[in-house]
Write a protein that holds these residues in place. Sequence first.
Motif, PDB file in Angstrom:
ATOM      1  N   ILE A   9       0.864  -1.190   0.000  1.00 38.94           N
ATOM      2  CA  ILE A   9       0.000   0.000   0.000  1.00 38.94           C
ATOM      3  C   ILE A   9       0.887   1.221   0.000  1.00 38.94           C
ATOM      4  N   SER A  10       0.517   2.209  -0.838  1.00 39.05           N
ATOM      5  CA  SER A  10       1.253   3.476  -0.756  1.00 39.05           C
ATOM      6  C   SER A  10       0.286   4.646  -0.909  1.00 39.05           C
ATOM      7  N   LEU A  11       0.692   5.751  -0.320  1.00 33.24           N
ATOM      8  CA  LEU A  11      -0.102   6.970  -0.449  1.00 33.24           C
ATOM      9  C   LEU A  11       0.616   7.901  -1.422  1.00 33.24           C
ATOM     10  N   GLY A  12      -0.091   8.905  -1.912  1.00 29.53           N
ATOM     11  CA  GLY A  12       0.582   9.922  -2.714  1.00 29.53           C
ATOM     12  C   GLY A  12       0.668   9.574  -4.188  1.00 29.53           C
ATOM     13  N   GLU A  13       0.263   8.411  -4.609  1.00 32.97           N
ATOM     14  CA  GLU A  13       0.174   8.121  -6.047  1.00 32.97           C
ATOM     15  C   GLU A  13      -1.277   8.077  -6.432  1.00 32.97           C
ATOM     16  N   ALA A  14      -1.518   7.901  -7.728  1.00 32.08           N
ATOM     17  CA  ALA A  14      -2.916   7.858  -8.173  1.00 32.08           C
ATOM     18  C   ALA A  14      -3.629   6.710  -7.469  1.00 32.08           C
ATOM     19  N   PRO A  15      -4.673   7.040  -6.699  1.00 31.01           N
ATOM     20  CA  PRO A  15      -5.294   5.980  -5.894  1.00 31.01           C
ATOM     21  C   PRO A  15      -6.097   5.005  -6.748  1.00 31.01           C
ATOM     22  N   ASN A  16      -6.117   3.724  -6.334  1.00 32.15           N
ATOM     23  CA  ASN A  16      -6.995   2.771  -6.985  1.00 32.15           C
ATOM     24  C   ASN A  16      -7.813   1.958  -5.983  1.00 32.15           C
ATOM     25  N   ALA A  17      -7.712   2.385  -4.685  1.00 36.07           N
ATOM     26  CA  ALA A  17      -8.427   1.602  -3.659  1.00 36.07           C
ATOM     27  C   ALA A  17      -8.706   2.469  -2.450  1.00 36.07           C
ATOM     28  N   VAL A  18      -9.549   1.948  -1.576  1.00 38.03           N
ATOM     29  CA  VAL A  18      -9.916   2.634  -0.342  1.00 38.03           C
ATOM     30  C   VAL A  18      -9.634   1.691   0.820  1.00 38.03           C
ATOM     31  N   ILE A  19      -9.072   2.245   1.880  1.00 41.88           N
ATOM     32  CA  ILE A  19      -8.848   1.395   3.077  1.00 41.88           C
ATOM     33  C   ILE A  19     -10.207   1.014   3.663  1.00 41.88           C
ATOM     34  N   ALA A  20     -10.419  -0.278   3.844  1.00 39.07           N
ATOM     35  CA  ALA A  20     -11.720  -0.723   4.351  1.00 39.07           C
ATOM     36  C   ALA A  20     -11.653  -1.203   5.790  1.00 39.07           C
ATOM     37  N   GLY A  21     -10.475  -1.551   6.277  1.00 36.89           N
ATOM     38  CA  GLY A  21     -10.376  -1.996   7.671  1.00 36.89           C
ATOM     39  C   GLY A  21      -8.989  -2.534   7.930  1.00 36.89           C
ATOM     40  N   ASP A  78       2.782  -7.209  13.105  1.00 39.18           N
ATOM     41  CA  ASP A  78       2.366  -6.798  11.769  1.00 39.18           C
ATOM     42  C   ASP A  78       0.897  -6.422  11.770  1.00 39.18           C
ATOM     43  N   GLN A  79       0.408  -5.984  10.605  1.00 37.47           N
ATOM     44  CA  GLN A  79      -1.002  -5.649  10.457  1.00 37.47           C
ATOM     45  C   GLN A  79      -1.517  -6.338   9.205  1.00 37.47           C
ATOM     46  N   LEU A  80      -2.795  -6.639   9.222  1.00 40.30           N
ATOM     47  CA  LEU A  80      -3.454  -7.127   8.013  1.00 40.30           C
ATOM     48  C   LEU A  80      -4.473  -6.061   7.628  1.00 40.30           C
ATOM     49  N   VAL A  81      -4.196  -5.346   6.528  1.00 45.53           N
ATOM     50  CA  VAL A  81      -5.060  -4.235   6.128  1.00 45.53           C
ATOM     51  C   VAL A  81      -5.922  -4.685   4.958  1.00 45.53           C
ATOM     52  N   THR A  82      -7.217  -4.442   5.051  1.00 42.33           N
ATOM     53  CA  THR A  82      -8.128  -4.795   3.956  1.00 42.33           C
ATOM     54  C   THR A  82      -8.420  -3.547   3.137  1.00 42.33           C
ATOM     55  N   VAL A  83      -8.257  -3.670   1.820  1.00 44.37           N
ATOM     56  CA  VAL A  83      -8.596  -2.537   0.953  1.00 44.37           C
ATOM     57  C   VAL A  83      -9.688  -2.970  -0.021  1.00 44.37           C
ATOM     58  N   ALA A  84     -10.500  -1.993  -0.413  1.00 47.92           N
ATOM     59  CA  ALA A  84     -11.549  -2.254  -1.391  1.00 47.92           C
ATOM     60  C   ALA A  84     -11.138  -1.606  -2.707  1.00 47.92           C
ATOM     61  N   ARG A 141      -6.250  -8.124   0.709  1.00 45.95           N
ATOM     62  CA  ARG A 141      -5.593  -7.831   1.978  1.00 45.95           C
ATOM     63  C   ARG A 141      -4.107  -7.630   1.788  1.00 45.95           C
ATOM     64  N   ALA A 142      -3.534  -6.783   2.617  1.00 38.91           N
ATOM     65  CA  ALA A 142      -2.094  -6.534   2.573  1.00 38.91           C
ATOM     66  C   ALA A 142      -1.524  -6.741   3.963  1.00 38.91           C
ATOM     67  N   ARG A 143      -0.372  -7.448   4.029  1.00 36.20           N
ATOM     68  CA  ARG A 143       0.285  -7.625   5.324  1.00 36.20           C
ATOM     69  C   ARG A 143       1.455  -6.681   5.396  1.00 36.20           C
ATOM     70  N   ILE A 144       1.390  -5.738   6.331  1.00 35.62           N
ATOM     71  CA  ILE A 144       2.452  -4.737   6.447  1.00 35.62           C
ATOM     72  C   ILE A 144       2.946  -4.693   7.881  1.00 35.62           C
ATOM     73  N   GLY A 145       4.002  -3.905   8.092  1.00 34.13           N
ATOM     74  CA  GLY A 145       4.572  -3.793   9.439  1.00 34.13           C
ATOM     75  C   GLY A 145       3.648  -3.040  10.366  1.00 34.13           C
ATOM     76  N   PRO A 146       4.100  -2.831  11.610  1.00 35.72           N
ATOM     77  CA  PRO A 146       3.239  -2.166  12.587  1.00 35.72           C
ATOM     78  C   PRO A 146       2.971  -0.684  12.256  1.00 35.72           C
ATOM     79  N   ARG A 147       3.813  -0.102  11.419  1.00 39.16           N
ATOM     80  CA  ARG A 147       3.549   1.291  11.017  1.00 39.16           C
ATOM     81  C   ARG A 147       3.606   1.376   9.498  1.00 39.16           C
ATOM     82  N   PRO A 148       2.900   2.339   8.857  1.00 36.78           N
ATOM     83  CA  PRO A 148       1.951   3.307   9.435  1.00 36.78           C
ATOM     84  C   PRO A 148       0.572   2.715   9.693  1.00 36.78           C
ATOM     85  N   ILE A 149      -0.192   3.375  10.540  1.00 39.47           N
ATOM     86  CA  ILE A 149      -1.584   2.988  10.791  1.00 39.47           C
ATOM     87  C   ILE A 149      -2.459   3.779   9.829  1.00 39.47           C
ATOM     88  N   TYR A 150      -3.247   3.080   9.023  1.00 35.13           N
ATOM     89  CA  TYR A 150      -4.124   3.754   8.066  1.00 35.13           C
ATOM     90  C   TYR A 150      -5.508   3.956   8.678  1.00 35.13           C
TER      91      TYR A 150
END
Lengths: 525, 339
Positions: free
Chosen positions: B279-291, B298-304, B312-321
Amino acid sequence: MTAGLATAPRSRAGPNRYRGGWGWWVAAGIALLPALIPPVSLLIQVLGSGTALAVPPARLAELFANTILLTAAVTVTALAIGVATAWVTTRVDLPFRRGWMTLAALPLVVPSYVAALSLIAATGPSGVLFEVPTPYGFVGSWLILSIFTAPLAHLTIIPGLRAIDPATEEAATGLGAGRWRVFATVTVPQLRPALVSSGLLVGLYTVSDFGAVSLLRYDTFTRAIYTLYRGQLDRRPSATLSLILMALAIVILVVERRHRSRAMMHSQRPPRLRRLISPRRSGLVLSLGLLAVYAFVSLGIPIYVMTATVMRGVAFGQAIGGTLATEAFRSLALALVAALVIAIAAFPVAMVVTRRPGRLSGWVESVVWGTYSLPHITVGVAAVGFALQWARPLYQTLIFLVIIYVAIFLPQAAGSIQDSLRRASPDLENASRGLGHGPVATLLRVTLPLALPGLLAGTALVFLSVMKELPATLLLRPNGFETLAIRIWSSTAEGFLTRASAAGLVLLVASIVPLFVVMTRELSD
Amino acid sequence: MSSATDRLAIRARDLTRSFGEVVALDHFSLDVWEGGIVTLLGPSGCGKTTALRVIAGFESAGGSVEIHGRTVLDDGRFVPPEKRRVGMVFQDYALFPHMTVASNVGYGLPKVDRAPRVGDVLELVGLTGMEERMPNELSGGQQQRVALARALAPKPEVILLDEPFSNLDASLRDRVRRELRVILTEARTTAVFVTHDQEEALATSDIVAVMREGRVLQADTPAHLYANPADPWIAEFLGDADVLESEAGNGRVDTLVGTFETDLSGRVSVIFRPENVQISLGEAPNAVIAGSEFFGHDQLVTVALDGGTRVRARIGPRPIYQVGQLCRVRATDARIYPG
């Protein structure tokens, strides 16, 4: 009614408390009073008569020896038969396996005096089956009691076998043990608690038996008690013997309860289902043969012998007895009334034991089961003494007889009701109260329906037991009031086998319906 | 993994067995090399325990089983379990409740010289001094170790373990698992585990055989299996995975989260593991953080994605979206399957 009920059984020490009034305690106390009569009365009778032993010590030793000998012998053989029938109907894949399991338990419904009658009618110079001299004495008693107490072992061993984790036997096999080593080192040791329990139950039953040993003329305590009672004006000898026999029974009972509670400490969660052994041809023949022979000997022969005796007697013009219909009616009516009274009396006792567990209700249970285990002849002697001393007008009345039945059979009904009540959580009653129903409404709409299956089964059980009961009825009935049990016993003793057999057949037929109710509950998997 | 000099400890071929209407084993085949630890992994009812019991000899089946070259099951032959020299640890341990630890462990040994061997094997499992205890006095972990010691004492050629950790507390499980692996490696015993827990299978084994409906779908090393599942079901069974459908052609397939090479054409399923999604911010978006779920390390972030599909994306403890944040999602690796 059954949808959504919480059915998890709770431990006695757990949150099983029902906040309510003391009404149940009072009712239970009243229901318990009859149970206190026998031991207390006997104690007073014997102690009050001074320290002189009313029975010569030599005679006492002889009775002890006879009783112990018979008990030991019967225990061994009854256990052998019971283990075999239990094993075969639990572990082996037989056709109609459940049917055979029930059939092997059925002989319990045959009273020992009917069994003795069958033996006497089948043998002897005019015997229906074999013209051999009737094996009176030790041999006959041992034979009859072994065959007809085996179902007690059968019914106790079955849950014992079911509780063995099949994985332990597989583990032993995997470690290299052959079939017999697995049986001896893994199966039998795990069966030991059930074996000991059955041994004690059979022992208690044999020690208490009156019907068979009196007809087959073997002098154990019970027979001697009755002979002394009838033969002498002085009731002290029979009271002394009764007290000794009662003590013997209580010792067995205490050992059994202590053993049962220790065995329960080690019980683990129920093991997963096991698959049955598919027998080879030889195993199948052996198993079915064993079960068929046992059913034939324990059920087929008595029925056949009694029927043949009746038919032959009628052909010879002997009378079946014009009083048979009256006696049958009396037995049924008495048993029905007693069963209803006892079911009602047992209800508060069951409520107190399940809903208010604690030290006091523990005592209640002990008293109730204590008297149940006493030999009926001793209860009868105690009750007679009590009536003559303190309740003359009640002596030889039906009311007093029913009261003594309450003393003896209350635990059967209470146990059955307790089973039903335990299955349902007491929170149900609390829920009802919380929703605005008072104690009476809760009782009628929640508690009673929950307890109903147990009530019915308990009533059926007590009905059966009262119908079969002999020694206490013999001592306490009103003059001229004969039940089927008494008719069978006295006619056999006097040699009128035709009349006895006719009454015996009627008794068995009358036992069928309540028996069915009881057996389906006992053996539900 | 195996070489020509390694021996085959177990060779099971085409095992087939039904219980009434239910097919438990459907041409189950497995090779287990000496000294290896193999795990049969699959959902409940896939037949893994039955396969184990057939190898041990507690069940019969069609097909054949050889143990160290000796045929124990065949069309004409069935060697009973007491003759197979196969150790077994049962799911609920099946310790003999009426015998001491020492008697349990020594049960499969001949009477002479029993005590020293019992002492040795108890030391191996770390239970020295417990010889005279009774099974009901032991904790779950201790009972399991007694069951293991009992199976190891007769020095079996192979040891089979049926879900040995399922009755232990979660906190105990990892530690016992690691210790068990050490013990087995030291004793150089071939072991076959059965489990439905894919984490346990991947962590403990040399080879994992994934089973479904009575047969082995794929058997490989944990790393290989995880990276190259043979079909979408296996991919989703072995770990987290998300699916996108797309059309493939001209040697590649385009998806909302990236383009991948493939030889397939037509309709395909593209499967992503969360650890390969970024997941990255600052580029042309193609998704929305859903949870998101936070696990500490680590974190498991769900995007729509556009169109509603969730990945789902598995990322480190930071950043928190924050839920609702627009972001760009891309995948760095994927497996592509037809259909």
